[in-house]
Design a protein around this motif. Structure first.
Motif, PDB file in Angstrom:
ATOM      1  N   MET A  48      14.112  11.805  16.563  1.00  0.00           N
ATOM      2  CA  MET A  48      13.771  10.661  16.818  1.00  0.00           C
ATOM      3  C   MET A  48      12.824  10.885  18.083  1.00  0.00           C
ATOM      4  N   GLU A  49      13.020  11.780  17.924  1.00  0.00           N
ATOM      5  CA  GLU A  49      10.915  11.540  19.114  1.00  0.00           C
ATOM      6  C   GLU A  49      10.064  11.422  18.913  1.00  0.00           C
ATOM      7  N   ILE A  50      10.398  10.985  17.358  1.00  0.00           N
ATOM      8  CA  ILE A  50       8.774  10.863  16.579  1.00  0.00           C
ATOM      9  C   ILE A  50       9.192   8.923  16.771  1.00  0.00           C
ATOM     10  N   GLU A  51      10.163   8.173  16.694  1.00  0.00           N
ATOM     11  CA  GLU A  51      10.765   7.247  16.270  1.00  0.00           C
ATOM     12  C   GLU A  51      10.980   6.164  17.883  1.00  0.00           C
ATOM     13  N   SER A  52      10.344   5.156  18.083  1.00  0.00           N
ATOM     14  CA  SER A  52      11.026   4.826  19.344  1.00  0.00           C
ATOM     15  C   SER A  52      11.139   3.404  18.410  1.00  0.00           C
ATOM     16  N   GLU A  85       3.906   7.975   9.149  1.00  0.00           N
ATOM     17  CA  GLU A  85       2.226   8.286   9.230  1.00  0.00           C
ATOM     18  C   GLU A  85       2.131   9.296   8.500  1.00  0.00           C
ATOM     19  N   ASN A  86       3.482  10.515   8.813  1.00  0.00           N
ATOM     20  CA  ASN A  86       3.277  11.721   9.077  1.00  0.00           C
ATOM     21  C   ASN A  86       3.591  11.971   7.088  1.00  0.00           C
ATOM     22  N   TRP A  87       4.011  11.115   6.413  1.00  0.00           N
ATOM     23  CA  TRP A  87       4.922  11.354   5.192  1.00  0.00           C
ATOM     24  C   TRP A  87       3.374  10.669   4.507  1.00  0.00           C
ATOM     25  N   LYS A  88       3.136   9.583   4.681  1.00  0.00           N
ATOM     26  CA  LYS A  88       2.555   8.584   3.616  1.00  0.00           C
ATOM     27  C   LYS A  88       1.186   9.119   2.648  1.00  0.00           C
TER      28      LYS A  88
END
Ligand code: EPS
Length: 369
Positions: A50-54, A83-86
């Motif tokens: 939840m800190e990553i998403e907005s 971005e961290n997974w692609k």
């Protein structure tokens, strides 16, 4: 009939939904949808994701010049985490140890997956971001008829309250969307202790829908009963294991004379009590609809439970990936969305569904007795 589908994976590029069956002419304010998305991300006990998403909604179909045009409404919420997974998305090591209580094992058996990631990506509660957008759009529609739906929390773990908010204002600054400020510290403690022990916490939420006209739903077929539809909608939320309407299980220990809501009339039929939660015979009776759900503790445990490797069949510990300690506040927002959807569905069934002008006219003219 109003319906929706969602698609997308928790760590994929985006989560999407298509809503079909809403009338033309509803003014849609994107900011109102974003506000609900934000509420879903809040609450004490959420994890690092939840800190990553907005979360923000993009409306890519069905709305023109700020109004619905009658076609399917298509929405997208981008996953910032993508971005961290692609780069690694197709190269990740398979997950082989199912978490008890999660969809991991049953999903692997059902879809014949040898990598549990294929299960968890879709079964993740991240999908509910799309549902709250659908619910927010339904809620915007219902507000045109002064119907308001609100979800809030009544319990976190062993800490429970009977205090209910009158409106959103009363809970908006609460860490748990709970009306009882005095319980907040104890709820925080309940979560902190679980967190320290690598554990998780569940709880109880309630959804109240006010301004409901009588006559929504029907007793003529099992699947048209409003309580059946609402209970199913709440049970469809990941982690929910029980539902009660009105007095719910409290009916068991009472006599008929103590619980049935006596009928009065002044300009309209009304009740002085609402044990039935606004529904009799599967039909709304004009009082507020009250429904509760219980969310189990999240199955992703830092201190994992025993499991079995799906490849080797050897004993192991369940897999652990970053997760929430408690998501009950979020669940109350999702409950509000699902109830808004069902109420919109039966409302459109009763008052027509093509365009707002027609629905407003029918709504005004329908004899409420
Ligand atoms: C969620 C996103 C997920 C989890 C949680 C809900 O993000 P991640 O897996 O990247 O940490 O925080 O998912 C679950 C509770 C679950 O069981 O899958 C969200 O957006 O609500």
């Amino acid at each position: 009939m109003l319906r929706f589908l969602t698609a997308g994976e928790s760590h994929g590029p985006s989560i999407t939904a298509i809503i079909e069956g809403l009338p033309a002419g509803i003014s849609i304010e994107k900011a109102l949808i974003d506000e609900v998305l934000k509420r879903r991300q809040m609450g004490y006990g959420r994890g690092k994701r939840m800190e990553i998403e907005s979360d923000k909604v993009e409306i890519i179909g069905g709305v023109r010049k700020g109004k619905t045009i009658g076609g399917p409404i298509s929405i997208v919420i981008k996953n910032r985490d993508w971005e961290n997974w692609k780069e690694k998305w197709d190269k990740l090591e398979p997950i082989l140890s199912p978490r008890p209580g999660h969809a991991d094992l049953v999903g692997a058996i059902k879809y014949r997956h040898l990598d549990i990631r294929n299960v968890l990506e879709r079964s993740s509660a991240r999908e509910t971001a799309a549902r709250v957008c659908v619910g927010a759009i339904c809620k915007i529609f219902l507000l045109n008829f002064n119907i308001d739906v609100l979800g809030y929390v009544l319990g976190i773990g062993r800490i429970k309250t009977e205090k209910r908010p009158k409106n959103y204002e009363e809970i908006k600054d609460s860490l748990f969307f709970c009306a009882d400020k005095e319980y907040e510290k104890r709820m925080v403690k309940e979560i902190d202790i679980a967190c320290e022990n690598g554990d998780t916490v569940g709880g109880i939420f309630e959804v109240k829908a006010e301004g409901i006209p009588p006559g929504l739903g029907s007793y003529v077929h099992w699947d048209r009963r409003l309580d059946c539809q609402l209970a199913g909608a709440i049970m469809s939320i990941p982690g929910v294991k029980g539902v009660e309407i009105g007095l719910g299980f409290g009916y068991a220990e009472k006599l008929g004379s103590e619980v049935h809501d006596e009928i009065f009339y002044k300009d309209r039929f009304f009740r002085k009590t609402n044990n039935c939660g606004g529904i009799e015979g599967g039909v709304s009776n004009g009082e507020s609809i009250i429904i509760r759900g219980v969310m189990k503790p999240i199955p992703t445990l830092k201190k994992p439970l025993s499991s079995v490797n799906i490849e080797t069949k050897k004993e192991t510990k369940a897999s652990y990936e970053r997760s929430d300690v408690c998501a009950v506040p979020a669940c109350s927002v999702i409950g509000e969305a699902m109830v808004s959807f069902v109420i919109a569905q039966v409302f459109l069934e009763r008052f027509g569904s093509d365009n707002m002008e027609m629905i407003e006219k029918t709504y005004r003219e329908v004899v409420l007795i």
